[in-house]
Enzyme design. Structure first.
Site, PDB file in Angstrom:
ATOM      1  N   LYS A  13       0.939  -1.060   0.218  1.00  0.00           N
ATOM      2  CA  LYS A  13       0.056  -0.130   0.033  1.00  0.00           C
ATOM      3  C   LYS A  13       0.958   1.217  -0.038  1.00  0.00           C
ATOM      4  O   LYS A  13       0.636   2.050  -0.831  1.00  0.00           O
ATOM      5  CB  LYS A  13      -0.868   0.214   1.218  1.00  0.00           C
ATOM      6  CG  LYS A  13      -1.822  -1.230   1.444  1.00  0.00           C
ATOM      7  CD  LYS A  13      -2.755  -1.186   2.545  1.00  0.00           C
ATOM      8  CE  LYS A  13      -2.029  -1.237   4.049  1.00  0.00           C
ATOM      9  NZ  LYS A  13      -1.399  -2.430   4.078  1.00  0.00           N
ATOM     10  N   ARG A  88      -9.869   0.820   8.500  1.00  0.00           N
ATOM     11  CA  ARG A  88      -9.559  -0.489   8.832  1.00  0.00           C
ATOM     12  C   ARG A  88     -10.437  -1.234   9.527  1.00  0.00           C
ATOM     13  O   ARG A  88     -10.242  -2.481   9.903  1.00  0.00           O
ATOM     14  CB  ARG A  88      -8.129  -0.547   9.638  1.00  0.00           C
ATOM     15  CG  ARG A  88      -6.941  -1.022   9.019  1.00  0.00           C
ATOM     16  CD  ARG A  88      -5.831  -0.778  10.138  1.00  0.00           C
ATOM     17  NE  ARG A  88      -4.703  -1.182   9.901  1.00  0.00           N
ATOM     18  CZ  ARG A  88      -3.556  -0.735   9.190  1.00  0.00           C
ATOM     19  NH1 ARG A  88      -3.663   0.428   8.706  1.00  0.00           N
ATOM     20  NH2 ARG A  88      -2.303  -1.310   9.295  1.00  0.00           N
ATOM     21  N   ARG A 127      11.576  -4.805   5.269  1.00  0.00           N
ATOM     22  CA  ARG A 127      11.313  -3.202   4.949  1.00  0.00           C
ATOM     23  C   ARG A 127      11.793  -2.220   5.828  1.00  0.00           C
ATOM     24  O   ARG A 127      12.248  -2.252   6.904  1.00  0.00           O
ATOM     25  CB  ARG A 127       9.663  -3.182   5.484  1.00  0.00           C
ATOM     26  CG  ARG A 127       9.246  -1.505   5.541  1.00  0.00           C
ATOM     27  CD  ARG A 127       7.735  -1.376   5.335  1.00  0.00           C
ATOM     28  NE  ARG A 127       7.106  -2.020   6.411  1.00  0.00           N
ATOM     29  CZ  ARG A 127       5.704  -2.133   6.343  1.00  0.00           C
ATOM     30  NH1 ARG A 127       5.047  -1.674   5.395  1.00  0.00           N
ATOM     31  NH2 ARG A 127       4.921  -2.832   7.420  1.00  0.00           N
ATOM     32  N   ARG A 160      13.965   1.623  10.569  1.00  0.00           N
ATOM     33  CA  ARG A 160      13.062   0.405  10.331  1.00  0.00           C
ATOM     34  C   ARG A 160      12.090   0.555  11.597  1.00  0.00           C
ATOM     35  O   ARG A 160      12.239   1.293  12.699  1.00  0.00           O
ATOM     36  CB  ARG A 160      13.790  -1.116  10.840  1.00  0.00           C
ATOM     37  CG  ARG A 160      14.723  -1.082   9.452  1.00  0.00           C
ATOM     38  CD  ARG A 160      15.380  -2.731   9.768  1.00  0.00           C
ATOM     39  NE  ARG A 160      16.345  -2.826   9.086  1.00  0.00           N
ATOM     40  CZ  ARG A 160      16.217  -3.433   7.769  1.00  0.00           C
ATOM     41  NH1 ARG A 160      15.156  -4.283   7.538  1.00  0.00           N
ATOM     42  NH2 ARG A 160      17.388  -3.708   6.864  1.00  0.00           N
ATOM     43  N   ARG A 172      -0.774  -8.833  13.393  1.00  0.00           N
ATOM     44  CA  ARG A 172      -1.493  -7.980  12.678  1.00  0.00           C
ATOM     45  C   ARG A 172      -2.174  -8.480  11.269  1.00  0.00           C
ATOM     46  O   ARG A 172      -3.230  -7.906  10.929  1.00  0.00           O
ATOM     47  CB  ARG A 172      -0.301  -7.038  11.959  1.00  0.00           C
ATOM     48  CG  ARG A 172       0.174  -6.145  12.993  1.00  0.00           C
ATOM     49  CD  ARG A 172       1.836  -5.710  12.971  1.00  0.00           C
ATOM     50  NE  ARG A 172       1.890  -4.963  11.579  1.00  0.00           N
ATOM     51  CZ  ARG A 172       3.270  -4.668  11.013  1.00  0.00           C
ATOM     52  NH1 ARG A 172       4.274  -5.060  11.385  1.00  0.00           N
ATOM     53  NH2 ARG A 172       3.242  -3.926  10.046  1.00  0.00           N
TER      54      ARG A 172
END
Ligand code: ADP
Ligand code: ADP
Ligand code: ZN
Length: 216
Positions: A13, A88, A127, A160, A172
Site C-alpha cells: 500500500k 481498517r 522493509r 526500521r 497484524r
C-alpha cells in the site's frame, strides 16, 4: 480523486501510494505514519497508541477517525487524497462515508492489493525507509541504486519500524482478516472496489493501478 488502499500489512500500500502521489499530485494520508509521528512527538494520542501498535493490534476507532477527519480538511487535500491504512474497521468505513457526505465529496475507488500470506512476513521484516524523506525500500526486493544511499534524496540514514518483526506480523494479519477484510465486501457492494495482483513486481502493480485510475 479520492482513493482508499486496502490490503494486509506488507501488501504494498505505502509503496504504491508514494507512486500515486508522484503521478497524480494528491497527498498520501497514512494513519500508520500519522500515529508514528504522534508517538515520536510524545503527544497524548501517541502515548495511548504506542503499546497497541507495538503489539500489532488496532488503535481505537475514535482516535484514528479524529486524526483523519482533521487531516482531510487541510488545503492540500482539496483536489483529493489517498487513504493508506484507513479505514481498517467497519466503524471507520461508516465514519469515512459520513465524513465525505458531510463535505459533499465522493469516493473515487477502493483499490485492494491482493497478496498471499506466505510473502508478508518477508516483506514486512525486510522493509526499511529513508529517515529523511520516507522513501520505502526492501532488503532484497527494492534496494537503493547505490547501496546505503537514498535514491530520492541522497540521505544515508534509514530506519526500521519496531513493529516490523515476524512475531507481530501474525497478530497484524489476524487483525486484518478479522477487522479489515470485511471492508472488501462492503466496498464491493457499493460498486467502488477494484482489485490488483500484489504478487506481481512493483512496477507491474503500479501500471495495473494506473489503468484502473485512468478509467475511474
Ligand atoms: P504496506 O504499506 O501495505 O504495509 P509496503 O508498501 O510498505 O506495504 O511494502 C512492504 C515491503 O514490501 C516494502 O519493503 C516494499 O519495498 C516491498 N514491496 C512492496 N510491493 C512489493 C511487490 N509487489 N513485490 C515485492 N516487494 C514489494
Ligand atoms: P502496515 O502498512 O504494515 O499495515 P501501518 O503503518 O498502516 O502498517 O499501521 C501500523 C499500526 O498502526 C497498525 O498495526 C495499528 O496499530 C496502527 N494503525 C494504523 N492505521 C490504523 C487504523 N486505521 N485503525 C487502527 N489502527 C491503525
Ligand atoms: Zn530519502
Amino acid at each position: 480523486m479520492r482513493l482508499i488502499l486496502l490490503g494486509p500489512p506488507g501488501a504494498g500500500k505505502g509503496t504504491q501510494a508514494q507512486r500515486i502521489v508522484e503521478k497524480f499530485g494528491i497527498p498520501q494520508l497514512s494513519t500508520g505514519d500519522m500515529l508514528r509521528a504522534a508517538v515520536s512527538a510524545g503527544t497524548d494520542v501517541g502515548k495511548r497508541a504506542k503499546a497497541v501498535m507495538d503489539a500489532g493490534k488496532l488503535v481505537s476507532d475514535d482516535i484514528v477517525i479524529a486524526i483523519v477527519s482533521e487531516r482531510i480538511d487541510q488545503p492540500d487535500c482539496a483536489k483529493g487524497f489517498i487513504l493508506d491504512g484507513f479505514p481498517r474497521t467497519l466503524v471507520q468505513a461508516d465514519a469515512t462515508d459520513a465524513m465525505l457526505k458531510a463535505k459533499g465529496l465522493d469516493l473515487s475507488k477502493v483499490l485492494e492489493i491482493k497478496v498471499n500470506d506466505e510473502v508478508l512476513a518477508d516483506r514486512v521484516s525486510g522493509r526499511y525507509t529513508c529517515a529523511n524523506c520516507g522513501a520505502g525500500y526492501h532488503d532484497t526486493n527494492l534496494r537503493p541504486r547505490q547501496e546505503g544511499v537514498c535514491d530520492r534524496c541522497g540521505s544515508t540514514h534509514f530506519k526500521r519500524r519496531p513493529d516490523d518483526n515476524r512475531e507481530t506480523v501474525v497478530t497484524r494479519l489476524q487483525a486484518y482478516y478479522k477487522e479489515t477484510s470485511p471492508l472488501i465486501g462492503y466496498y464491493h457492494a457499493k460498486g467502488k472496489l477494484a482489485s490488483v495482483d500484489g504478487m506481481a513486481d512493483i512496477d507491474r502493480v503500479t501500471s495495473d493501478i494506473e489503468k484502473i485510475l485512468e478509467s475511474a
